[in-house]
Design a protein around this motif. Structure first.
Motif, PDB file in Angstrom:
ATOM      1  N   MET A 159       0.924  -1.569  -0.369  1.00 23.66           N
ATOM      2  CA  MET A 159      -0.247  -0.125   0.389  1.00 23.66           C
ATOM      3  C   MET A 159       0.593   1.919  -0.074  1.00 23.66           C
ATOM      4  N   SER A 198      -5.549   3.147   2.216  1.00 21.89           N
ATOM      5  CA  SER A 198      -6.603   2.566   0.415  1.00 21.89           C
ATOM      6  C   SER A 198      -7.702   3.583   0.555  1.00 21.89           C
ATOM      7  N   ASN A 267      -7.664  -0.277  -5.674  1.00 20.93           N
ATOM      8  CA  ASN A 267      -8.162   0.324  -4.140  1.00 20.93           C
ATOM      9  C   ASN A 267      -6.952   1.039  -3.383  1.00 20.93           C
ATOM     10  N   SER A 270      -2.235   0.934  -4.883  1.00 23.31           N
ATOM     11  CA  SER A 270      -2.038  -0.115  -4.393  1.00 23.31           C
ATOM     12  C   SER A 270      -1.247  -0.878  -5.646  1.00 23.31           C
TER      13      SER A 270
END
Length: 283
Positions: A159, A198, A267, A270
């Motif tokens: 992430m 996210s 998301n 990512s």
């Protein structure tokens, strides 16, 4: 600190017959090595090839950046591996006169430049409940964390920090966590040192309500990653304050052993979870 670029970073709602793009990161930004170039369009694009051909992303490091569409309104660019620390990235947007959809043309002719700072990649191990912070290839800190509980695990995967908020409200109802009565499972108005990971609500943030003994010992959250903090976030010596102060938008946070499944590449930022061969196949 970032300075807004011209039309590309304005809230984009073009007149009928036109489309506009908003480029992230903004002109003049300094970002982490994981920051993709993400371009949001205010109208759906149907001629993806024509629009993508009007965008060029180059790096002073010589890394090749390739575009990938996440639906008709988002085009991201990234290299095969993280940007090299210290490199400068240039995004040229030449959509003026390009027909992105029937009867709808672009209007922009501009350049966005940003700088990649030092490399920082942090790895959260939900099993050991620790986060190891690696800067420029060297471990600089290991921090105790509390990640998602067994019933609500944190996503695994790579992430990227997309937003830094000194304090924010976290309302469970906005991300689908409600009780039998329909009310939010939690509603905390003053969560300190919040770093968004996210678009679906995963944060790495300060936590002042859990017992100090929980960090490094038990996973208790609804999917976020908590670091020990104080109410108000005013103590610079806490793990949460240290990590917040030493983080850039674009820094990478890798989560493993959470049991939550790998986060979808679309998301948040990512992108790195998509294999390179898949990323480039439609370019």
């Amino acid at each position: 600190p970032a300075t807004a670029s011209t039309a590309s970073t304005a809230a984009a709602t073009g007149p009928q017959g036109h489309f506009q793009a908003r480029v992230s990161p903004t002109n003049g930004s300094t970002v982490g090595v994981g920051m993709p170039v993400s371009i949001a369009f205010d109208h759906p694009v149907t001629d993806e090839r024509a629009v993508e051909a009007a965008v060029q992303v180059t790096s002073s490091s010589g890394q090749r950046a390739v575009g990938h569409w996440f639906g008709p309104s988002r085009l991201d660019f990234r290299p095969q591996h993280y940007w090299k620390a210290g490199s400068d990235i240039t995004v040229t947007l030449r959509t003026a006169g390009v027909e992105g959809a029937p009867g709808r043309t672009g209007t922009q002719d501009e350049t966005v430049r940003f700088h990649v700072g030092r490399s920082q990649v942090s790895t959260v191990d939900a099993r050991t409940k620790t986060m190891t912070v690696v800067r420029n290839g060297k471990v600089v800190n290991t921090l105790p964390v509390s990640a998602g509980a067994a019933a609500t695990p944190t996503y695994d995967g790579q992430m990227v920090i997309s937003q830094k908020l000194p304090v924010t409200r976290m309302d469970g109802a906005t991300v689908g966590f409600t009780g039998a009565n329909g009310k939010a499972a939690y509603d905390i108005p003053d969560v300190p040192h919040a770093l968004r990971l996210s678009s679906s609500g995963t944060f790495l943030h300060g936590n002042y309500w859990a017992a100090r003994s929980a960090f490094g010992a038990v996973n208790t959250s609804h999917g976020c990653i908590g670091l020990r903090d104080v109410e108000g976030g005013g103590d610079p010596s806490t793990p949460a304050a240290w990590f917040y102060d030493h983080s850039l938008v674009g820094d990478v946070v890798i989560v493993k052993n959470s049991g939550g499944g790998t986060i979808d590449p679309a998301n948040g930022l990512s992108d790195w979870n998509m294999p390179w061969q898949t990323w480039v196949q439609d370019s």
